[in-house]
Design an enzyme around this catalytic site. Sequence first.
Site, PDB file in Angstrom:
ATOM      1  CG  HIS A 124      -2.945  -5.430 -13.708  1.00  0.00           C
ATOM      2  ND1 HIS A 124      -4.117  -5.040 -14.306  1.00  0.00           N
ATOM      3  CD2 HIS A 124      -3.302  -6.149 -12.618  1.00  0.00           C
ATOM      4  CE1 HIS A 124      -5.145  -5.507 -13.600  1.00  0.00           C
ATOM      5  NE2 HIS A 124      -4.678  -6.181 -12.583  1.00  0.00           N
ATOM      6  CG  ASP A 201       0.075   0.073 -12.658  1.00  0.00           C
ATOM      7  OD1 ASP A 201      -0.374   0.430 -11.554  1.00  0.00           O
ATOM      8  OD2 ASP A 201      -0.310  -0.951 -13.254  1.00  0.00           O
ATOM      9  CD  GLN A 204      -0.460  -4.773  -6.249  1.00  0.00           C
ATOM     10  OE1 GLN A 204      -0.255  -4.776  -5.036  1.00  0.00           O
ATOM     11  NE2 GLN A 204      -1.605  -5.219  -6.753  1.00  0.00           N
ATOM     12  CE  LYS A 227      -5.089  -3.048  -7.042  1.00  0.00           C
ATOM     13  NZ  LYS A 227      -5.547  -4.427  -6.981  1.00  0.00           N
ATOM     14  CB  CYS A 367      -5.158  -8.816 -14.443  1.00  0.00           C
ATOM     15  SG  CYS A 367      -6.797  -9.030 -13.773  1.00  0.00           S
TER      16      CYS A 367
HETATM   17  C1  PLP Z   1      -0.058  -3.552 -10.963  1.00  0.00           C
HETATM   18  C2  PLP Z   1      -1.523  -3.304 -11.073  1.00  0.00           C
HETATM   19  N1  PLP Z   1      -1.967  -2.385 -11.936  1.00  0.00           N
HETATM   20  C3  PLP Z   1      -3.275  -2.115 -12.067  1.00  0.00           C
HETATM   21  C4  PLP Z   1      -4.217  -2.771 -11.315  1.00  0.00           C
HETATM   22  C5  PLP Z   1      -5.657  -2.444 -11.514  1.00  0.00           C
HETATM   23  O1  PLP Z   1      -6.198  -1.885 -10.364  1.00  0.00           O
HETATM   24  P1  PLP Z   1      -7.771  -1.592 -10.310  1.00  0.00           P
HETATM   25  O2  PLP Z   1      -8.444  -2.915 -10.484  1.00  0.00           O
HETATM   26  O3  PLP Z   1      -7.978  -0.986  -8.961  1.00  0.00           O
HETATM   27  O4  PLP Z   1      -8.060  -0.673 -11.437  1.00  0.00           O
HETATM   28  C6  PLP Z   1      -3.806  -3.744 -10.416  1.00  0.00           C
HETATM   29  C7  PLP Z   1      -4.812  -4.511  -9.639  1.00  0.00           C
HETATM   30  O5  PLP Z   1      -4.584  -5.580  -9.160  1.00  0.00           O
HETATM   31  C8  PLP Z   1      -2.432  -4.009 -10.281  1.00  0.00           C
HETATM   32  O6  PLP Z   1      -1.988  -4.934  -9.421  1.00  0.00           O
END
Ligand code: PLP
Length: 419
Positions: A124, A201, A204, A227, A367
């Site tokens: 992401h 990370d 998810q 989430k 993203c």
């Molecule tokens: C794999 C992953 N990393 C990071 C993020 C970023 O999360 P946030 O927008 O809550 O910072 C997301 C959000 O969709 C994500 O799916």
Amino acid sequence: MTYDVDVIRRDFPILERNVHGKPLVYLDNAATTQKPRSVIDRLVHYYEHENANIHRGLHTLAEEATAAYEASRLKVGEFINAEHPGQEIIFTRNTTESINLVANAWGRKNLKPGDEIVFSAMEHHSNLIPWQLIALATGARLRFIELDESGHLRRDDALAKIGERTKIVAITQMSNVLGTINPVKELAQLAHRAGAVVLVDGAQSVPHMPVDVRDIDCDFLAFSAHKMLGPTGVGVLYGKRDLLEVMDPFLGGGEMIKRVTFESSTYADLPHKFEAGTPNIADVIAFAPAIDYLQALGMDAVREHERDLTQYAIDALERVEGVTVYGPKDATERGGAVTFNYGDLHPHDLSQVLDAEGVAIRAGHHCAQPLMRELGVVATARASFYVYNRTDEVDALIDALGAADRIFGNASTARAAAR
Ligand SMILES: Cc1ncc(COP(=O)(O)O)c(C=O)c1O
């Protein structure tokens, strides 16, 4: 061992609403999940009965708010099996801020020209741009692990890229596009053998499967409350205590200091060194009932429910002529973010038609623009599931694809033949 979805749906007030006269079918859970009544009530209770700033007041409200905020920290730490929950859990605004914290507070101190930052082709932007910025600032080099055709990381490439120059491996545990679950425990072993640290990370993964930081042996884990049934505006950074202790602060200001003169300061102990200013008190406190809710269901049961639903969805989508599903097709190897395209219909158009049918999905690049390029597409549609979704909602999605076909004549044979 799974739970009764019909029963738990009653805990989510929003699931009762209609959209364009149709029952809401919410399949955008990878973006953010809905909130159970207990989380909503906790927020209201805080503002009605406990609202005060924390860690500074000596009056009753301040003490109650501080106790509730710190209790959330302990609960979050226990949820991911942190060894020192009171010190190793830092509250931020979201996963993005947690990763930026590490990139800045750890990266600036530990990276120099020639060092390598390793991530994967499925990251992401949140786990990409912070490293690009820090690479620019420090002269470190970026390397990414490539994917195979089925959407898994290439093990041979991981072995080739993680080496003596590697200083940090920053990798997603579950892709928000392909759903792929990455072998983060094995990657952590590889990284540690090379003398590097590992950031996972977990945006998810933590909401959808049991995650144990001590079992993985990651050095950092980032995720977002919103989430996983919790409020927006709360992120978590887990970090091993020894590492956090020697890192410099990310943001400076109130509450993160011990002693301040005009020229210099000493910093507060963990975790406060990394929580400058008034935090998001109410939402951190209301994160606790979200974790209670998931724990009552059991994270194994959450995973099992989603695995079954994901397999049902992939199989149903693949039976629709004209649909391409991306990522692993076996739900035992992946999470419940199911990305697809429908013929040459633009995902934005598809999303709009689906919305008219009450079905909420995500359309766009999610993203993850570099990954879109790897897949050879500019955008995709994505349906993503959570604890309260049912197979009849997947059926509604398939039926809505039929509606899109009727409007756009996209794939004339596409029918809701999936059932
Ligand atoms: C794999 C992953 N990393 C990071 C993020 C970023 O999360 P946030 O927008 O809550 O910072 C997301 C959000 O969709 C994500 O799916």
